[in-house]
Design a protein around this motif. Structure first.
Motif, PDB file in Angstrom:
ATOM      1  N   GLY A  72      11.648 -11.293  11.856  1.00 55.84           N
ATOM      2  CA  GLY A  72      10.680 -12.138  11.167  1.00 55.84           C
ATOM      3  C   GLY A  72       9.325 -11.460  11.065  1.00 55.84           C
ATOM      4  O   GLY A  72       8.701 -11.400   9.998  1.00 55.84           O
ATOM      5  N   GLN A  73       8.878 -10.893  12.191  1.00 55.75           N
ATOM      6  CA  GLN A  73       7.577 -10.210  12.204  1.00 55.75           C
ATOM      7  C   GLN A  73       7.598  -8.969  11.320  1.00 55.75           C
ATOM      8  O   GLN A  73       6.596  -8.637  10.680  1.00 55.75           O
ATOM      9  CB  GLN A  73       7.220  -9.803  13.646  1.00 55.75           C
ATOM     10  N   MET A  74       8.732  -8.301  11.271  1.00 54.87           N
ATOM     11  CA  MET A  74       8.851  -7.089  10.459  1.00 54.87           C
ATOM     12  C   MET A  74       8.750  -7.423   8.972  1.00 54.87           C
ATOM     13  O   MET A  74       8.132  -6.693   8.193  1.00 54.87           O
ATOM     14  CB  MET A  74      10.153  -6.361  10.781  1.00 54.87           C
ATOM     15  N   VAL A  75       9.338  -8.535   8.574  1.00 54.79           N
ATOM     16  CA  VAL A  75       9.240  -8.967   7.166  1.00 54.79           C
ATOM     17  C   VAL A  75       7.793  -9.327   6.837  1.00 54.79           C
ATOM     18  O   VAL A  75       7.273  -8.972   5.764  1.00 54.79           O
ATOM     19  CB  VAL A  75      10.165 -10.174   6.889  1.00 54.79           C
ATOM     20  N   ILE A  76       7.131 -10.014   7.764  1.00 55.99           N
ATOM     21  CA  ILE A  76       5.730 -10.372   7.558  1.00 55.99           C
ATOM     22  C   ILE A  76       4.877  -9.117   7.387  1.00 55.99           C
ATOM     23  O   ILE A  76       3.985  -9.053   6.523  1.00 55.99           O
ATOM     24  CB  ILE A  76       5.208 -11.229   8.734  1.00 55.99           C
ATOM     25  N   LYS A  77       5.164  -8.095   8.194  1.00 61.94           N
ATOM     26  CA  LYS A  77       4.422  -6.834   8.085  1.00 61.94           C
ATOM     27  C   LYS A  77       4.652  -6.190   6.719  1.00 61.94           C
ATOM     28  O   LYS A  77       3.726  -5.644   6.101  1.00 61.94           O
ATOM     29  CB  LYS A  77       4.837  -5.870   9.195  1.00 61.94           C
ATOM     30  N   ILE A  78       5.871  -6.257   6.225  1.00 68.43           N
ATOM     31  CA  ILE A  78       6.178  -5.683   4.907  1.00 68.43           C
ATOM     32  C   ILE A  78       5.389  -6.406   3.823  1.00 68.43           C
ATOM     33  O   ILE A  78       4.805  -5.780   2.930  1.00 68.43           O
ATOM     34  CB  ILE A  78       7.701  -5.770   4.617  1.00 68.43           C
ATOM     35  N   VAL A  79       5.357  -7.757   3.906  1.00 68.50           N
ATOM     36  CA  VAL A  79       4.591  -8.550   2.936  1.00 68.50           C
ATOM     37  C   VAL A  79       3.114  -8.155   2.987  1.00 68.50           C
ATOM     38  O   VAL A  79       2.471  -7.941   1.951  1.00 68.50           O
ATOM     39  CB  VAL A  79       4.747 -10.058   3.209  1.00 68.50           C
ATOM     40  N   ARG A  80       2.588  -8.032   4.199  1.00 68.97           N
ATOM     41  CA  ARG A  80       1.169  -7.678   4.339  1.00 68.97           C
ATOM     42  C   ARG A  80       0.890  -6.293   3.748  1.00 68.97           C
ATOM     43  O   ARG A  80      -0.073  -6.109   3.003  1.00 68.97           O
ATOM     44  CB  ARG A  80       0.763  -7.696   5.812  1.00 68.97           C
ATOM     45  N   ASP A  81       1.715  -5.318   4.102  1.00 69.86           N
ATOM     46  CA  ASP A  81       1.503  -3.948   3.620  1.00 69.86           C
ATOM     47  C   ASP A  81       1.562  -3.872   2.096  1.00 69.86           C
ATOM     48  O   ASP A  81       0.757  -3.181   1.463  1.00 69.86           O
ATOM     49  CB  ASP A  81       2.540  -2.999   4.225  1.00 69.86           C
ATOM     50  N   GLU A  82       2.496  -4.592   1.491  1.00 70.34           N
ATOM     51  CA  GLU A  82       2.632  -4.566   0.034  1.00 70.34           C
ATOM     52  C   GLU A  82       1.481  -5.306  -0.647  1.00 70.34           C
ATOM     53  O   GLU A  82       1.055  -4.923  -1.739  1.00 70.34           O
ATOM     54  CB  GLU A  82       3.974  -5.181  -0.394  1.00 70.34           C
ATOM     55  N   MET A  83       0.974  -6.350   0.023  1.00 70.01           N
ATOM     56  CA  MET A  83      -0.162  -7.071  -0.562  1.00 70.01           C
ATOM     57  C   MET A  83      -1.421  -6.211  -0.517  1.00 70.01           C
ATOM     58  O   MET A  83      -2.238  -6.231  -1.440  1.00 70.01           O
ATOM     59  CB  MET A  83      -0.383  -8.393   0.173  1.00 70.01           C
ATOM     60  N   VAL A  84      -1.578  -5.442   0.546  1.00 72.09           N
ATOM     61  CA  VAL A  84      -2.711  -4.504   0.634  1.00 72.09           C
ATOM     62  C   VAL A  84      -2.635  -3.488  -0.506  1.00 72.09           C
ATOM     63  O   VAL A  84      -3.636  -3.192  -1.168  1.00 72.09           O
ATOM     64  CB  VAL A  84      -2.739  -3.785   2.001  1.00 72.09           C
ATOM     65  N   LYS A  85      -1.420  -2.971  -0.760  1.00 69.93           N
ATOM     66  CA  LYS A  85      -1.238  -2.025  -1.867  1.00 69.93           C
ATOM     67  C   LYS A  85      -1.575  -2.682  -3.200  1.00 69.93           C
ATOM     68  O   LYS A  85      -2.184  -2.067  -4.079  1.00 69.93           O
ATOM     69  CB  LYS A  85       0.206  -1.518  -1.897  1.00 69.93           C
ATOM     70  N   LEU A  86      -1.193  -3.943  -3.337  1.00 75.93           N
ATOM     71  CA  LEU A  86      -1.445  -4.689  -4.569  1.00 75.93           C
ATOM     72  C   LEU A  86      -2.944  -4.804  -4.835  1.00 75.93           C
ATOM     73  O   LEU A  86      -3.407  -4.706  -5.973  1.00 75.93           O
ATOM     74  CB  LEU A  86      -0.837  -6.089  -4.445  1.00 75.93           C
ATOM     75  N   LEU A  87      -3.707  -4.976  -3.756  1.00 75.36           N
ATOM     76  CA  LEU A  87      -5.155  -5.128  -3.881  1.00 75.36           C
ATOM     77  C   LEU A  87      -5.897  -3.805  -3.945  1.00 75.36           C
ATOM     78  O   LEU A  87      -7.106  -3.784  -4.197  1.00 75.36           O
ATOM     79  CB  LEU A  87      -5.691  -5.964  -2.713  1.00 75.36           C
ATOM     80  N   GLY A  88      -5.179  -2.717  -3.693  1.00 77.05           N
ATOM     81  CA  GLY A  88      -5.831  -1.419  -3.856  1.00 77.05           C
ATOM     82  C   GLY A  88      -5.778  -0.484  -2.674  1.00 77.05           C
ATOM     83  O   GLY A  88      -6.310   0.621  -2.742  1.00 77.05           O
ATOM     84  N   SER A  89      -5.186  -0.901  -1.553  1.00 74.10           N
ATOM     85  CA  SER A  89      -5.010  -0.064  -0.356  1.00 74.10           C
ATOM     86  C   SER A  89      -6.325   0.311   0.329  1.00 74.10           C
ATOM     87  O   SER A  89      -6.521   0.059   1.500  1.00 74.10           O
ATOM     88  CB  SER A  89      -4.213   1.200  -0.669  1.00 74.10           C
ATOM     89  N   GLU A  90      -7.237   0.949  -0.400  1.00 73.39           N
ATOM     90  CA  GLU A  90      -8.466   1.426   0.230  1.00 73.39           C
ATOM     91  C   GLU A  90      -9.686   0.874  -0.487  1.00 73.39           C
ATOM     92  O   GLU A  90      -9.637   0.542  -1.671  1.00 73.39           O
ATOM     93  CB  GLU A  90      -8.519   2.960   0.214  1.00 73.39           C
ATOM     94  N   ILE A  91     -10.802   0.809   0.238  1.00 73.08           N
ATOM     95  CA  ILE A  91     -12.050   0.383  -0.373  1.00 73.08           C
ATOM     96  C   ILE A  91     -12.526   1.470  -1.335  1.00 73.08           C
ATOM     97  O   ILE A  91     -12.423   2.664  -1.049  1.00 73.08           O
ATOM     98  CB  ILE A  91     -13.121   0.101   0.701  1.00 73.08           C
ATOM     99  N   THR A  92     -13.005   1.049  -2.497  1.00 70.21           N
ATOM    100  CA  THR A  92     -13.561   1.981  -3.478  1.00 70.21           C
ATOM    101  C   THR A  92     -15.063   1.769  -3.522  1.00 70.21           C
ATOM    102  O   THR A  92     -15.535   0.673  -3.810  1.00 70.21           O
ATOM    103  CB  THR A  92     -12.962   1.741  -4.878  1.00 70.21           C
TER     104      THR A  92
END
Length: 445
Positions: A72-92
């Motif tokens: 369950g926690q691993m799936v949550i981590k995947i969702v979080r990581d992909e959402m970060v990528k969706l928003l841009g991964s790094e500050i610009t």
């Protein structure tokens, strides 16, 4: 607060996943169906949702996840990581020209998106970083636009260059650059005209400026509360004139958040700043990881710490720590603590950034509660504020009348204040010699 509804729905999905000792492919499929529904209801672009769910699902049904110790926690981590990528991964970030050379930034956007206020916020931030900014008034159409920019410039201490409404914007920009170079200005922020909707005249005007001068950053201000319309606006500006980044305004409002989760994926351009309120200090760099943590109810302690560091002066903090050791706090100190908490965005904002929003959503938080003790203190004489021991019945009656409250409320406040002083003295003794700065915020706000 933005994303509140989306965050609640995603957190409910995660709660179900955590409750399962083992996950089946059917469990993941059902969870992703709920995630998809939550994102679509938040007005996230359909294609973005489809790609996001497919990517997460593909990773979530992998053998490493399904047979993991805590799937369950691993799936949550995947969702979080992909959402970060969706928003841009790094500050610009904006990177000013080296050696003090002039950096030119052009702000554009539709009318009502908060562009004129945002450009002043941005200039103020760079002034605090040691730059010498100047605002350039190029909105020659909207009534009072120039006056609004001048008012905002005065508030943040940034000069405004204007030539009135009788010159073309491109000529105003050229004159502003000449003025900046002669007066040691190293950053100019061009406030261009907005329209109620996108039109060819608007785009031609912006392109004329870009053709005439070397604009280093074209920044688009969009209203996050307009949902997919904001994404459509960003797409059009990118296609017509080219933008370098987006500033999302009104993220503190009741917005579903779809614009923030769609713009980067649709336009390929980063979200650089987020407007989190109406005050001229309410502009934050956009951190994809921190915003994701807020959405998923994981808190954003980093931003809270940064706000606290800005709000609390180190010298004053040391002075208050010394007072705590000697239990010499007075009502002036209490008043200062109330103002500091307000600068942090109030109790609701603090709770949200600590990741406690979903747990306390049924608790009614009265943001005006701090105004009552403030009114009580402001109804005291200077002598009474500095010497709490002077308080007696007649003084309390006069203070209650001045603050517009019942005397019982004054009594309760005075009692709480005295108990706080005793507690701080006791804690200061326990913490003596420990980490310096423990009492940066003695009242626990």
């Amino acid at each position: 607060m933005a994303f509140e509804s989306l965050g609640d729905k995603l957190q409910n999905v995660f709660k179900k996943l955590r409750g399962k000792g083992a996950l089946t492919e059917a469990d993941v499929k059902e969870a992703m169906k709920e995630v998809k529904r939550a994102l679509l209801e938040a007005d996230v672009n359909f294609k973005v949702v489809k790609n996001f769910v497919n990517t997460v699902s593909e990773q979530a049904v992998g053998e490493d996840v399904m047979k993991g110790l805590n799937p369950g926690q691993m799936v949550i981590k995947i969702v979080r990581d992909e959402m970060v990528k969706l928003l841009g991964s790094e500050i610009t970030e904006i990177k000013p020209e080296p050696d003090g050379k002039l950096t030119i930034l052009m702000m554009c956007g539709l009318q009502g998106a908060g562009k004129t206020t945002t450009v002043a916020k941005l200039a103020s931030q760079w002034k605090s970083k040691g730059k010498k900014p100047m605002l350039v008034a190029c909105d020659i159409y909207r009534p009072a636009a120039i006056q609004q920019l001048q008012t905002n410039g005065d508030k943040v201490g940034v000069p405004v260059f204007t030539m009135g409404t009788d010159h073309k914007p491109v000529d105003i920009v050229k004159a502003a650059i000449s003025h900046a170079e002669k007066n040691g200005i190293n950053m100019i922020f061009i406030d261009t005209a907005g329209r109620l909707h996108i039109d060819e005249g608007m785009m031609a005007e912006l392109q004329e400026i870009k053709d005439a001068v070397n604009v280093h950053y074209s920044l688009l201000t969009v209203d996050s509360m307009t949902g997919q319309d904001a994404v459509n606006v960003a797409t059009t500006f990118q296609e017509k004139i080219g933008i370098d980044g987006v500033i999302l305004t009104k993220l503190d409002g009741d917005t579903r958040g779809g614009a923030a989760l769609s713009i980067r994926a649709v336009t390929g351009k980063p979200i650089m700043y987020a407007g989190m309120g109406e005050k001229l200090t309410d502009l934050e760099p956009f951190y994809p990881d921190r915003m994701t943590s807020r959405i998923l109810g994981m808190g954003d302690v980093e931003t809270l710490i940064e706000k606290a560091q800005q709000a609390i002066d180190d010298e004053k903090a040391a002075e208050m720590a010394e007072k705590a050791m000697k239990a010499k706090f007075d009502y002036n100190d209490f008043l200062e603590q109330l103002d500091q908490m307000k600068q942090l965005g109030g109790m609701s904002s603090i709770i949200d950034m600590l990741g406690m929003g979903s747990k306390m959503k049924d608790v009614e938080i009265d943001e005006k509660a701090a105004e009552r003790p403030k009114a009580i203190i402001l109804s005291m004489t200077p002598e009474e504020r500095s010497h709490p021991e002077l308080m007696n019945i007649s003084r309390k009656q006069r203070i209650a009348k001045g603050a517009g409250v019942d005397i019982s409320e004054v009594n309760r406040f005075v009692k709480q204040f005295e108990e706080s002083k005793k507690m701080m003295k006791k804690m200061s003794g326990m913490m003596k010699g420990k980490k310096k700065g423990f009492f940066r915020n003695p009242f626990g706000f």
